[in-house]
Design a protein around this motif. Structure first.
Motif, PDB file in Angstrom:
ATOM      1  N   LYS A  11       0.827  -1.197   0.000  1.00 55.94           N
ATOM      2  CA  LYS A  11       0.000   0.000   0.000  1.00 55.94           C
ATOM      3  C   LYS A  11       0.871   1.260   0.000  1.00 55.94           C
ATOM      4  O   LYS A  11       1.982   1.272   0.523  1.00 55.94           O
ATOM      5  CB  LYS A  11      -0.919  -0.003   1.218  1.00 55.94           C
ATOM      6  N   PHE A  12       0.325   2.313  -0.604  1.00 54.17           N
ATOM      7  CA  PHE A  12       1.052   3.573  -0.644  1.00 54.17           C
ATOM      8  C   PHE A  12       0.070   4.737  -0.598  1.00 54.17           C
ATOM      9  O   PHE A  12      -1.132   4.583  -0.847  1.00 54.17           O
ATOM     10  CB  PHE A  12       1.900   3.672  -1.916  1.00 54.17           C
ATOM     11  N   LYS A  13       0.614   5.889  -0.314  1.00 52.60           N
ATOM     12  CA  LYS A  13      -0.145   7.140  -0.332  1.00 52.60           C
ATOM     13  C   LYS A  13       0.507   8.076  -1.333  1.00 52.60           C
ATOM     14  O   LYS A  13       1.733   8.256  -1.311  1.00 52.60           O
ATOM     15  CB  LYS A  13      -0.147   7.783   1.053  1.00 52.60           C
ATOM     16  N   GLU A  14      -0.297   8.657  -2.232  1.00 55.43           N
ATOM     17  CA  GLU A  14       0.267   9.582  -3.221  1.00 55.43           C
ATOM     18  C   GLU A  14       0.339  10.983  -2.636  1.00 55.43           C
ATOM     19  O   GLU A  14      -0.630  11.483  -2.056  1.00 55.43           O
ATOM     20  CB  GLU A  14      -0.580   9.599  -4.500  1.00 55.43           C
ATOM     21  N   GLU A  15       1.491  11.595  -2.782  1.00 56.07           N
ATOM     22  CA  GLU A  15       1.686  12.965  -2.318  1.00 56.07           C
ATOM     23  C   GLU A  15       2.180  13.839  -3.470  1.00 56.07           C
ATOM     24  O   GLU A  15       2.693  13.326  -4.477  1.00 56.07           O
ATOM     25  CB  GLU A  15       2.677  12.993  -1.150  1.00 56.07           C
ATOM     26  N   LYS A  33       9.967   5.754  -1.622  1.00 54.36           N
ATOM     27  CA  LYS A  33       9.158   6.628  -2.464  1.00 54.36           C
ATOM     28  C   LYS A  33       9.457   6.356  -3.939  1.00 54.36           C
ATOM     29  O   LYS A  33      10.617   6.226  -4.323  1.00 54.36           O
ATOM     30  CB  LYS A  33       9.447   8.105  -2.165  1.00 54.36           C
ATOM     31  N   ASN A  50       4.625   8.268  -4.864  1.00 54.51           N
ATOM     32  CA  ASN A  50       3.997   7.326  -3.954  1.00 54.51           C
ATOM     33  C   ASN A  50       4.885   7.091  -2.749  1.00 54.51           C
ATOM     34  O   ASN A  50       6.073   6.818  -2.893  1.00 54.51           O
ATOM     35  CB  ASN A  50       3.759   5.985  -4.662  1.00 54.51           C
ATOM     36  N   TYR A 100       5.373   4.546   0.212  1.00 48.94           N
ATOM     37  CA  TYR A 100       4.950   3.185   0.549  1.00 48.94           C
ATOM     38  C   TYR A 100       4.992   2.941   2.052  1.00 48.94           C
ATOM     39  O   TYR A 100       5.898   3.425   2.752  1.00 48.94           O
ATOM     40  CB  TYR A 100       5.837   2.171  -0.174  1.00 48.94           C
ATOM     41  N   LYS A 101       4.006   2.194   2.519  1.00 48.63           N
ATOM     42  CA  LYS A 101       3.946   1.837   3.916  1.00 48.63           C
ATOM     43  C   LYS A 101       5.011   0.792   4.233  1.00 48.63           C
ATOM     44  O   LYS A 101       5.394   0.006   3.368  1.00 48.63           O
ATOM     45  CB  LYS A 101       2.553   1.295   4.278  1.00 48.63           C
TER      46      LYS A 101
END
Length: 328
Positions: free
Chosen positions: A110-114, A148, A323, A325-326
């Motif tokens: 899983k990742f979060k886009e910043e 990232k 991205n 990543y967790k």
């Protein structure tokens, strides 16, 4: 676009009339074309091959050029005397290990886009005028140790109004252009652009229809942000026709003066807005056609003559999406 096609037709007529000479740059290992190879003439001048490896050269067009210096990412440089120029130039593959600069990572999580925003500006007087002989690199620091991956690069551009008196109106008609750019990613070595992070040819075509920001998707290249950050660079290759084919127009103007002929690099559109909203000096420039020239930080005191620096406009405000990543 009609004007660009007319320029292409005019140049083609001149080339055929003065002794047509089309040369192709190919790989000696694969026989594939070397797209967008750099053809340097020395003294800060040069041209580029197109996507099929072709470039145009005649002594009529370039009477004072004795030698050509051919270079491309992933290949050894080659020098050829103009009188010995053949229809095909073979480049040998560079033997240094690309695998050493490719970072492998497990991205199946899983990742979060910043997003780091691009700095936009429509003021013509705060803009860099792109020329063929200049490459601009912008530094992106890495703020923490999280994994990232770069998703896209956001290049700010400034559009010009057809009518100067209406330039401040948001709905004013904009001057048309179709311009091809090359993008490179460099490692950071002691605060300066170093070796390339990928040998892929990354190019894009920008037109006035893209608005004031071009978003370049680079997710397919699996570019992991190094611990000490990286540089992304932008270099104009020239105008294109309506299909995106690079036009073989001459890259400088010749102006006769009392002291002889002076070569002035051609400025290409779009303009690139600079900003004073970034505290440190993250922008570097170099003259790509001067053999062995080094990167220079874009700041006062480094021997750079620029009205932008006199106005404290120190950086080209490129943005980025990435991205994060967790942890596994």
């Amino acid at each position: 676009m009609i004007r660009l096609n007319k320029l292409y037709s005019l140049f083609a007529c001149i080339v055929f009339a003065t002794g047509f000479s089309q040369t192709k740059v190919i790989s000696s290992e694969t026989n594939y074309p070397v797209s967008y190879a750099t053809i340097s003439f020395g003294d800060g001048q040069g041209i580029f091959a197109d996507d099929e490896g072709y470039f145009y050269f005649t002594k009529k067009l370039y009477p004072d050029v004795d030698s050509l210096y051919i270079s491309a990412l992933g290949f050894k440089d080659k020098t050829i005397a103009a009188i010995n120029l053949k229809e095909t130039i073979y480049l040998d593959t560079e033997t240094d290990a690309l695998d050493e600069v490719v970072i492998r990572a497990n991205l199946n999580r899983k990742f979060k886009e910043e997003t780091m925003k691009a700095y936009l500006d429509d003021d013509y007087y705060k803009c860099w005028l792109p020329t063929i002989e200049s490459e601009i690199a912008v530094f992106f620091p890495n703020e923490d140790d999280k994994l990232k991956k770069i998703s896209s690069i956001l290049f700010p551009i400034t559009l010009e109004s057809r009518d100067w008196n209406k330039r401040k109106r948001s709905n004013a008609d904009k001057r048309s252009f179709s311009t091809l750019f090359k993008v490179k990613f460099y490692a950071n070595e002691k605060g300066t652009p170093s070796y390339p992070l990928t040998y892929e040819n990354i190019v894009f075509r920008a037109t006035e229809k893209n608005g004031d920001e071009f978003q370049l998707d680079v997710s397919e290249y699996d570019l992991i942000i190094p611990d000490n950050g990286f540089f992304v660079s932008l270099q104009v290759l020239g105008y294109t026709d309506k299909s995106g084919k690079l036009l073989p127009n001459k890259k400088y103007k010749e102006i006769k003066t009392k002291d002889g002929v002076v070569k002035i690099p051609t400025n290409f559109r779009p303009l690139l807005p600079f900003t004073n909203e970034i505290d440190d000096h993250r922008t570097f420039i170099k003259r790509v056609f001067i053999n062995g020239n080094q990167w220079v930080q874009f700041k006062k005191g480094n021997g750079i003559e620029s009205s932008l620096l006199r106005s404290d406009l120190n950086n080209y405000g490129v943005g980025m999406t990435y991205n994060v990543y967790k942890d596994e």
